[in-house]
Design a protein around this motif. Structure first.
Motif, PDB file in Angstrom:
ATOM      1  N   PHE A 189       0.862  -1.181   0.000  1.00 48.88           N
ATOM      2  CA  PHE A 189       0.000   0.000   0.000  1.00 48.88           C
ATOM      3  C   PHE A 189       0.895   1.226   0.000  1.00 48.88           C
ATOM      4  N   THR A 190       0.651   2.147  -0.911  1.00 46.22           N
ATOM      5  CA  THR A 190       1.411   3.401  -0.954  1.00 46.22           C
ATOM      6  C   THR A 190       0.449   4.561  -0.796  1.00 46.22           C
ATOM      7  N   ILE A 191       0.777   5.448   0.116  1.00 44.00           N
ATOM      8  CA  ILE A 191      -0.071   6.592   0.425  1.00 44.00           C
ATOM      9  C   ILE A 191       0.628   7.873  -0.022  1.00 44.00           C
ATOM     10  N   SER A 192      -0.067   8.712  -0.773  1.00 42.50           N
ATOM     11  CA  SER A 192       0.508   9.991  -1.184  1.00 42.50           C
ATOM     12  C   SER A 192       0.428  10.968  -0.016  1.00 42.50           C
ATOM     13  N   VAL A 193       1.510  11.675   0.218  1.00 36.21           N
ATOM     14  CA  VAL A 193       1.554  12.616   1.335  1.00 36.21           C
ATOM     15  C   VAL A 193       2.061  13.974   0.866  1.00 36.21           C
ATOM     16  N   LYS A 194       1.652  15.004   1.590  1.00 45.01           N
ATOM     17  CA  LYS A 194       2.074  16.377   1.278  1.00 45.01           C
ATOM     18  C   LYS A 194       2.477  17.064   2.569  1.00 45.01           C
ATOM     19  N   GLU A 217       8.948   4.421   4.880  1.00 46.49           N
ATOM     20  CA  GLU A 217       8.003   3.517   5.536  1.00 46.49           C
ATOM     21  C   GLU A 217       7.084   4.299   6.466  1.00 46.49           C
ATOM     22  N   VAL A 218       5.789   4.021   6.405  1.00 46.24           N
ATOM     23  CA  VAL A 218       4.839   4.647   7.317  1.00 46.24           C
ATOM     24  C   VAL A 218       4.955   3.949   8.666  1.00 46.24           C
ATOM     25  N   ILE A 219       5.230   4.722   9.708  1.00 42.61           N
ATOM     26  CA  ILE A 219       5.461   4.139  11.033  1.00 42.61           C
ATOM     27  C   ILE A 219       4.456   4.634  12.067  1.00 42.61           C
ATOM     28  N   LYS A 255       2.159  -4.236  10.145  1.00 38.77           N
ATOM     29  CA  LYS A 255       2.087  -5.599   9.616  1.00 38.77           C
ATOM     30  C   LYS A 255       2.310  -5.649   8.109  1.00 38.77           C
ATOM     31  N   ASP A 256       1.752  -4.692   7.394  1.00 35.24           N
ATOM     32  CA  ASP A 256       1.899  -4.637   5.940  1.00 35.24           C
ATOM     33  C   ASP A 256       3.031  -3.690   5.565  1.00 35.24           C
ATOM     34  N   ASP A 257       3.460  -3.804   4.322  1.00 38.33           N
ATOM     35  CA  ASP A 257       4.524  -2.935   3.811  1.00 38.33           C
ATOM     36  C   ASP A 257       3.869  -1.671   3.243  1.00 38.33           C
ATOM     37  N   ILE A 258       3.775  -0.658   4.075  1.00 44.23           N
ATOM     38  CA  ILE A 258       3.111   0.589   3.697  1.00 44.23           C
ATOM     39  C   ILE A 258       4.156   1.678   3.507  1.00 44.23           C
ATOM     40  N   LYS A 259       4.159   2.265   2.318  1.00 44.40           N
ATOM     41  CA  LYS A 259       5.144   3.283   1.975  1.00 44.40           C
ATOM     42  C   LYS A 259       4.461   4.621   1.724  1.00 44.40           C
TER      43      LYS A 259
END
Length: 233
Positions: free
Chosen positions: A127-132, A150-152, A198-202
């Motif tokens: 899962f990849t989340i766009s951030v600003k 990595e989203v932590i 748990k998941d690989d979230i970037k």
């Protein structure tokens, strides 16, 4: 490329201004907000969109039908509110690709979708989340990110001097939500905030134009901004 647009919201905070259409169809300079999103997706050669609809769904279906420009359209209908997670999970059944964009229908974030997809695949993210990055704000929570993208963690809405906000555009693996058995759930609370370890979230960083028309102040701001950003039609 393929996308799901979440377009089933009630738009409670906009009802005093826009009450006869679902929030994603709120007019910006006499053009429905969703049209701008479709034009943007068409620019990136997205060829299939699943519209997740519920509240006043007929307005959206009657306007767009089965095709808009080069984009084929399917509809995932919520007979009862499924919340964001349930709406995405149901709509995924109509998707064909391994990786799919998720777009919030009341937000415009001019992310480079080709770059987002390329990073998502290159890092093999679930899962990849766009951030600003934003400064001096209290309307949004923040996404905590380490040096490896990595989203932590996540922090609730409060005043932040500086931080990265969730831009409302994601790229996900098609089987991402198979682990969640519930039919109705929040994507933000029940997936993102529970599975980030748990998941690989970037995170995908972008400093592009961003606006969320969910409140009257920003809805009015969009009327001005979009005149400068877009040509009509």
């Amino acid at each position: 490329m393929e996308a799901i647009i979440l377009a089933g919201g009630f738009g409670t905070r906009l009802k005093q201004i826009v009450s006869d259409v679902p929030k994603p169809m709120a007019p910006i300079n006499e053009i429905p907000f969703l049209v701008y999103i479709f034009n943007w997706l068409n620019k990136y050669n997205v060829t299939h969109v699943v519209l997740a609809v519920g509240y006043k769904k007929e307005v959206i279906i009657d306007y767009f039908g089965k095709k808009y420009k080069n984009i084929d359209i399917d509809y995932s209908v919520e007979d009862t509110p499924l919340f964001t997670g349930g709406a995405i999970k149901q709509a995924l059944n109509k998707c064909r690709e391994d990786n799919i964009f998720i777009i919030n229908g009341d937000t415009f974030f001019d992310v480079n979708l080709e770059g987002l997809l390329a990073q998502h695949i290159d890092l093999n993210a679930d899962f990849t989340i766009s951030v600003k990055e934003m400064k001096d704000f209290d309307r949004y929570g923040i996404v905590k990110i380490n040096e490896n993208k990595e989203v932590i963690g996540f922090e609730e809405k409060k005043y932040h001097e500086k931080g990265y906000i969730n831009g409302g555009i994601y790229c996900i693996k098609k089987d991402l939500l198979n682990k969640i058995s519930e039919k109705t759930f929040s994507f933000e609370k029940d997936y993102m905030e529970k599975y980030y370890l748990k998941d690989d979230i970037k995170a995908y960083f972008s400093d592009s134009y961003f606006i969320d028309i969910g409140i009257p102040e920003d809805y009015s701001k969009a009327q001005i901004d979009f005149k400068n950003i877009f040509n009509k039609g």
